[in-house]
Design a protein around this motif. Structure first.
Motif, short mmCIF file in Angstrom:
data_model
loop_
_atom_site.label_atom_id
_atom_site.label_comp_id
_atom_site.label_asym_id
_atom_site.label_seq_id
_atom_site.Cartn_x
_atom_site.Cartn_y
_atom_site.Cartn_z
N CYS A 224 -30.87 -44.38 84.59
CA CYS A 224 -29.84 -44.25 85.62
C CYS A 224 -29.31 -42.81 85.54
O CYS A 224 -28.90 -42.37 84.46
CB CYS A 224 -28.72 -45.24 85.33
SG CYS A 224 -27.19 -44.87 86.20
N CYS B 232 -21.15 -45.38 88.89
CA CYS B 232 -22.33 -45.47 89.76
C CYS B 232 -22.16 -44.56 90.97
O CYS B 232 -21.11 -44.59 91.64
CB CYS B 232 -22.52 -46.93 90.20
SG CYS B 232 -23.85 -47.13 91.39
N CYS C 188 -27.14 -44.11 93.98
CA CYS C 188 -28.38 -43.39 94.32
C CYS C 188 -29.52 -44.33 94.72
O CYS C 188 -30.46 -43.93 95.39
CB CYS C 188 -28.82 -42.51 93.15
SG CYS C 188 -29.44 -43.49 91.74
N CYS D 175 -32.19 -47.67 90.85
CA CYS D 175 -32.36 -48.98 90.20
C CYS D 175 -32.89 -50.01 91.21
O CYS D 175 -33.71 -50.86 90.85
CB CYS D 175 -31.05 -49.45 89.58
SG CYS D 175 -29.65 -49.36 90.69
S1 SF4 Z 1 -27.43 -46.92 91.97
FE1 SF4 Z 1 -28.30 -47.64 90.03
S2 SF4 Z 1 -29.43 -45.91 89.17
FE2 SF4 Z 1 -28.07 -45.12 90.78
S3 SF4 Z 1 -26.19 -44.53 89.71
FE3 SF4 Z 1 -25.88 -46.61 90.39
S4 SF4 Z 1 -26.54 -47.89 88.67
FE4 SF4 Z 1 -27.36 -45.83 88.31
#
Ligand code: SF4
Ligand code: SF4
Length: 367
Positions: free
Chosen positions: A298, A335, A338, A341
């Motif tokens: 992440c 978070c 993005c 994940c």
């Molecule tokens: S969307 Fe997922 S990968 Fe992106 S910052 Fe948030 S937890 Fe992390």
């Protein structure tokens, strides 16, 4: 070796332990060497639901001089009075069997005295009616039994016994096949099994894992319900990722097999990744985080599996999990949405959305 502390007993238990179903087949000399190698490798937890009574003198020989450094699970209901394993609900038979085991183990106490193999509610009723549970309690008062355990494959029976008895540790069959409804002991739904994990974590009851490889079937491509054979390391990681789990208890009969287990800690992260099981997740399990961290890294540095585990536990009322969540260096508030994940998750979890949900829930908690 890494260790986990059982919150109800304070015992520091190795993440990998040893199950003893087939140990007797190795014979005294090889089995003693295997047990000593396990101990030298940091393993301190041993289940003694053995396939044959000849296992107990082996343990006596291996550990009589270091008895205080190891933990034994002894099963009240496993009958060795005739030599081989038998299951019994008869109090006198159980008394004789336990006395025989203690003598052959060359010890006078039991770390974890187990209510053995309760898979039907009627078994539990008989167990109480026949005075076996009272017998364990009496031995606990006398200091012979230090803590009380329960072994079962059936979530509904486990819930009932946890409601009625003071259980410190649970031996439960944990592997991805059973959790997804495949195999001889795949008892309970996905939800019922998950509730067992969460209840144990919340109440500080440690889970010791039997059948981590589904009796070896998961390690064989021809028998595995997944598209390929899993490795022992994937199965061990899977079990250790479940809330409440303290230790995994695979069998080992030789020094070589023990060393194979100990090599778990030398595996690269990708060798522990069990996300291949996602393709077989039943519809009900799809979209649920299994805390596998396959979606790492992440960019915000969030341990996604851990954040989700604490969230699920907090929703069950586990105050300690909420506390752990708050002490994380990075949590759902970090978070940045993005979506990395989301694209990486084989279990179809919309994690970026879930992070918003987690943040809202935990923020509410803070106020
Ligand atoms: S969307 Fe997922 S990968 Fe992106 S910052 Fe948030 S937890 Fe992390
Ligand atoms: S979001 Fe998916 S990949 Fe990430 S930890 Fe959860 S289940 Fe595993």
């Amino acid at each position: 070796m890494r260790y986990r502390v059982c919150r109800k007993t304070g015992d520091r238990i190795s993440e990998i332990g040893i199950g003893s179903s087939y140990m007797y087949e190795a014979g005294m000399e090889e089995a003693v060497k295997a047990l000593r190698r396990a101990y030298e490798g940091g393993i301190n937890y041993f289940d003694l639901a053995a396939g044959d009574g000849s296992t107990f003198p082996i343990y006596g020989e291996a550990f009589h001089d270091i008895r205080e450094n190891v933990f034994f699970q002894i099963h009240f209901g496993a009958d060795y009075t005739q030599g081989t394993y038998g299951w019994s609900l008869d109090l006198d038979t159980i008394k004789r069997s336990v006395e025989k085991q203690l003598k052959e183990l060359r010890t006078d106490y039991i770390d974890y005295g187990f209510i053995h193999c309760q898979d039907e509610l009627s078994d539990w009723q008989t167990y109480k009616d026949n005075g076996i549970y009272d017998y364990i309690l009496q031995l606990k008062r006398e200091g012979v039994v230090r803590h009380i355990g329960l072994s079962s494959h059936t979530p509904s029976v486990i819930q009932k016994i946890l409601d009625e008895a003071d259980i410190d540790i649970l031996m439960f069959s944990v592997n991805p096949a059973y959790d997804y409804g495949h195999g001889e002991y795949a008892n309970g739904s996905v939800d019922e099994r998950a509730q067992i994990y969460r209840r144990c974590e919340k109440e500080g009851i440690g889970i010791t894992v039997m059948k981590p490889f589904s009796g070896g079937q998961l390690l064989d491509a021809k028998q595995s319900v997944f598209s390929e054979a899993l490795t022992p390391y994937q199965c061990i990681r899977y079990a250790l990722d479940k809330p409440g789990v303290l230790t995994v208890l695979p069998g080992a009969q030789s020094v070589k097999e023990v060393e194979t287990l100990l090599a778990y800690y030398e595996q690269p992260e990708e060798a522990l990744d069990y996300s291949v099981i996602a393709a077989f997740a039943p519809v009900k399990a799809s979209g649920r985080c299994v805390y596998c961290n396959h979606c790492k890294p992440c960019p915000a540095g969030i341990d996604i599996g851990l954040v989700n585990k604490y969230y699920d536990l907090a929703k069950e009322g586990d105050a300690m999990a909420a506390e752990h969540y708050r002490s994380l260096e990075k949590n759902a508030s970090d978070c940045v949405g993005c979506g990395h994940c989301d694209s990486r998750c084989p279990f179809r979890v919309r994690q970026s959305e879930r992070m918003k949900e987690i943040r809202a829930y935990m923020d509410q908690f803070e106020r």
